[in-house]
Design an enzyme around this catalytic site. Structure first.
Site, mmCIF file in Angstrom:
data_model
loop_
_atom_site.group_PDB
_atom_site.id
_atom_site.type_symbol
_atom_site.label_atom_id
_atom_site.label_comp_id
_atom_site.label_asym_id
_atom_site.label_seq_id
_atom_site.Cartn_x
_atom_site.Cartn_y
_atom_site.Cartn_z
ATOM 1 N N SER A 148 -26.599 31.926 -37.957
ATOM 2 C CA SER A 148 -27.384 30.747 -37.591
ATOM 3 C C SER A 148 -26.806 30.065 -36.364
ATOM 4 C CB SER A 148 -27.415 29.751 -38.752
ATOM 5 O OG SER A 148 -28.076 30.291 -39.871
ATOM 6 N N ALA A 168 -43.693 14.737 -41.144
ATOM 7 C CA ALA A 168 -43.192 14.275 -42.448
ATOM 8 C C ALA A 168 -42.827 15.453 -43.350
ATOM 9 C CB ALA A 168 -44.230 13.387 -43.127
ATOM 10 N N GLY A 175 -27.562 25.499 -44.567
ATOM 11 C CA GLY A 175 -28.124 25.949 -45.834
ATOM 12 C C GLY A 175 -29.608 26.240 -45.813
ATOM 13 N N CYS A 209 -37.598 28.368 -36.852
ATOM 14 C CA CYS A 209 -37.588 27.792 -35.504
ATOM 15 C C CYS A 209 -36.621 28.541 -34.596
ATOM 16 C CB CYS A 209 -37.216 26.313 -35.555
ATOM 17 S SG CYS A 209 -35.571 25.970 -36.206
#
Length: 435
Positions: A109, A199, A115, A50
């Site tokens: 990140s 989900a 992680g 993402c």
């Protein structure tokens, strides 16, 4: 041959561009094959998350290889090169190796030390192997990146207490709800009507952090309700109502806080959908999907606040300062791991000379062995011939062992270059001959 990485990330590119370059697992094989079909690209692997899209390659020529990757990205996204290029970064050789190790360790990140990125690097490695797009060089590099990521997390406290994209999203919601009440700090989510759309793994983390932050109940919506129920069963202490996607409009009408994290290729919520509903309260939407699950025109709807992954920086900044010292310790480990890989890479330039020297000495061994066996005559048994041949092979291997070891270990590179030239001259080794 040259190692190169071309990509974009949350540091260089807004989400509206990143989402157009997201490469799902379903089309990964075709994307890798397209890259490999270019004569400049010898090996390739793709990291698509993402927050980043990065293509790691072994190319024939640095400039032409990077240009080929840029052309692939432009064709794939439909974005003109003139618009795309300002968002792209490229690293070569040492810098490319260092960048991958930093990514795997979580040092590059948005959320320092998170992680999930290590699992995503592992997945990149697995898919590249499954689709036969990597060879010995990237195999070695990707394997070392995974082991380095594990080492950083086991030998430093970088991964301890680190927030994730999902936890940052929950904290952002707490912060914005607090600000709407006149506070400038995080508030409990108790009393909020909360829904999570999707989900998958990110949604599981959302539920985990919602429960920890005081949420008293969640509506979980998914395209397949059975998958939502399986996820809900992991949280027996959190009341979770599972609904099919058809219940989305009801949730948009009744909930005050909704998180979205689905794999949908196009937005599932837009202004037209919201405008047609009779909402009972203000609504905060937190979209952590890439491609985005919520269209940007939603911001024009009265009473609706929309946040996406680029808005998480406000929360992330609150966690970064305390982790800088730990990050510095991790950087020291990365320098060591990078040096080990680059020493191995540098040693590869000795391989053609070593192979040619082996062939040269093996030719001499066979000639001299044949002469010796002829002089020994017919009375020489098969066993004796094997003993003599093994002796000749052993002598050649012993002679080769020390110079081969030293050639691979020579530092700096200039010493190795001089030693290789001397060896090629002394033995008159012609490297242009196919080994």
């Amino acid at each position: 041959m040259h190692i190169a990485v071309v990509g974009l990330s949350h540091r260089t590119t807004p989400v509206e561009i990143r989402e157009r370059l997201s490469i799902s697992e379903q089309i990964m094989e075709n994307s890798l094959q397209t890259l490999r079909s270019d004569e400049q690209v010898l090996e390739a692997s793709i990291l698509s998350t993402c927050n980043r899209l990065e293509i790691y390659t072994l190319v024939r020529h640095p400039e032409q290889g990077v240009s080929a990757i840029g052309s692939f990205l432009s064709r794939y996204s439909g974005i003109e090169p003139s618009e795309l290029c300002p968002h792209l970064f490229s690293y070569h050789h040492d810098e490319a190796v260092n960048h991958l190790l930093r990514v795997a360790a979580g040092l590059d990140s948005l959320v320092l030390g998170e992680g999930q990125i290590l699992a995503q690097v592992k997945k990149m490695y697995r898919l590249a192997q499954e689709h036969n797009s990597v060879g010995p060089i990237l195999n070695r590099l990707l394997n070392q990146a995974v082991s380095t990521g594990k080492r950083v997390r086991s030998e430093t406290s970088l991964g301890t207490g680190a927030v994730s994209i999902s936890s940052a999203a929950v904290e952002l919601a707490q912060l914005k709800i607090g600000q709407s009440r006149g506070y400038n700090n995080l508030v409990s989510l108790e009393g909020e009507q909360v829904a999570v759309i999707g989900a998958g793994r990110m949604s599981r983390l959302l539920l985990q952090h919602l429960q920890a932050k005081g949420c008293t109940g969640v509506v979980l919506i998914n395209r397949t309700i059975e998958r939502a129920r399986i996820l809900a069963n992991e949280f027996p202490d959190l009341p979770v109502q599972c609904r099919a996607l058809e219940a989305l409009d009801y949730c948009l009408s009744t909930c005050s806080l909704i998180f979205t994290s689905t794999a949908a290729a196009a937005p599932i919520i837009d202004a037209a959908r919201l405008s047609g509903l009779n909402r009972r309260s203000s609504l905060k939407l937190v979209d952590i999907g890439v491609p985005r699950n919520i269209a940007s025109d939603v911001k024009e709807v009265t009473g609706v606040d929309l946040y996406d992954v680029d808005d998480l920086a406000e929360v992330v900044a609150r966690n970064q300062e305390s982790r800088k010292q730990v990050a510095a310790e991790a950087e020291d480990l990365l320098k060591e791991e990078s040096r080990l890989f680059l020493e191995w890479w540098d040693g590869l330039e000795a391989v053609p000379t070593i192979n040619r020297l082996r062939i040269h000495l093996e030719g001499i061994r066979k000639q001299e062995l044949e002469k010796a066996l002829n002089r020994m005559g017919v009375e020489c048994s098969d066993r004796e011939k094997k003993v003599v041949e093994a002796l000749s092979k052993g002598i050649v291997n012993k002679i080769l062992h020390m110079p081969i070891t030293n050639l691979r270990a020579f530092q700096p590179r200039q010493q190795r270059h001089e030693a290789l030239r001397a060896l090629q001259s002394l033995f008159e080794l012609d490297l242009s001959v196919d080994s």
